[in-house]
Design an enzyme around this catalytic site. Structure first.
Site, mmCIF file in Angstrom:
data_model
loop_
_atom_site.group_PDB
_atom_site.id
_atom_site.type_symbol
_atom_site.label_atom_id
_atom_site.label_comp_id
_atom_site.label_asym_id
_atom_site.label_seq_id
_atom_site.Cartn_x
_atom_site.Cartn_y
_atom_site.Cartn_z
ATOM 1 N N GLU A 88 0.805 -1.215 0.000
ATOM 2 C CA GLU A 88 0.000 0.000 0.000
ATOM 3 C C GLU A 88 0.844 1.274 0.000
ATOM 4 O OE1 GLU A 88 -2.533 -0.590 3.387
ATOM 5 O OE2 GLU A 88 -4.123 -1.474 2.154
ATOM 6 N N GLU A 119 6.897 -22.448 7.287
ATOM 7 C CA GLU A 119 7.246 -21.599 8.424
ATOM 8 C C GLU A 119 8.127 -22.311 9.440
ATOM 9 O OE1 GLU A 119 4.063 -21.535 11.918
ATOM 10 O OE2 GLU A 119 3.175 -20.882 10.036
#
Length: 302
Positions: A88, A119
């Site tokens: 953004e 992960e």
């Protein structure tokens, strides 16, 4: 390293919330009101971390001014929120997409399709960070709500090994992630509405903090004027209108004049400097360059 299930169950993000044990039997409105009350704890948790967030920002700004970049890295929800915040920044502040970067375990495909197994690998965290071109002058924010994600720990360790600044973000006090990094941010919103669903309260805390870091960064590096986003890119009708309204506000002109200034200048800051200081496009551009792109400095210096 095998997971200690007893230890894992005791951390705040995995603990069972005694206030929501009957949530599945509540009427819809009561269920939602309960969620909302739990979310209120997030604001308090983040507020308590403002001094630490400020310390991170004060360490980050000079590194960015010196040519460094900000990287987020995480897995699952944490990784997605990092990528979201980074993505953004370019359309909001007209910065390069390389200035703030988000890395998620499993790569971009994991934004839509979970790649949870990855992960567990600290080696992949380090490898992904190195492959992204992370360097000594950059800053890494390792995000792990649980505070123990091996992928994130591996990335932090590698970043520290090359002399970069590292920040450990988690929602668990004294977590391995916070201990692994030089600086720490640790909002603790408490047990989730649904046990272990860190996309909820922990996720909201993460979103709030990352927004504070990048918005604070843009403010401190002169990409805003007052509370106006003067670096807005007028790339569609809505953004053109926003840019014109910002020019009207700062330059104190009517809409037609703002429209003409924007058309001539091509961006908000040049348009404002032209109007306020009576300069040509080239003169306004030079003035802004001399001020390091900071509109306030350009308007206040001779």
């Amino acid at each position: 390293m095998p997971i200690d299930s007893v230890q894992l169950a005791s951390i705040p993000t995995e603990s069972r919330n005694p206030r929501t044990t009957n949530i599945d039997s509540l009427p819809t409105e009561e269920m939602l009101a309960l969620m909302n009350r739990e979310d209120a704890a997030v604001i308090t948790a983040v507020e308590a971390e403002v001094p630490r967030i400020a310390a991170v920002l004060d360490a980050l700004v000079p590194r960015i001014v010196g040519g460094g970049r900000l990287f987020y890295i995480g897995a699952g929800t944490s990784g997605r929120l990092g990528v979201l915040d980074a993505s953004e920044c370019p359309p909001t502040f007209s910065v390069s997409p390389t200035l703030v970067q988000g890395l998620i375990a499993g790569g971009d495909s994991a934004l839509r399709k979970a790649a949870e197994k990855i992960e567990d690998s600290p080696e992949l965290g380090a490898k992904d960070l190195e492959a992204a071109g992370f360097a000594e002058g950059d800053t890494l924010v390792g995000i792990a709500a649980s505070g123990r994600t091996p992928y994130v720990l591996g990335a932090i360790a590698w970043a520290r090994s090359i002399g970069a600044l590292t920040v450990g973000f988690s929602c668990v006090p004294d977590s391995p992630v916070s201990k692994a990094a030089e600086l720490q941010i640790t909002p603790v919103p408490g047990p989730e509405v649904l046990t272990g669903s860190t996309r909820m309260k922990a996720g909201t805390a993460t979103k709030l903090v990352l927004n504070m870091i990048t918005t604070g960064l843009m403010i401190k590096t002169g990409l805003t004027y007052s509370n106006l986003m003067v670096n807005v890119q007028p790339t569609n009708e809505k953004l053109v209108d926003r840019a014109e309204r910002i020019i009207m506000e700062i330059a104190e002109v009517n809409h037609d004049t703002a429209t003409g200034l924007l058309a001539e200048a091509g961006n908000v800051k040049v348009a404002v400097v032209m109007q306020k200081l009576g300069l040509s496009v080239d003169g306004a551009v030079a003035k802004l360059q001399h001020a390091g792109g900071r509109l306030r400095e350009a308007l206040e210096t001779e």
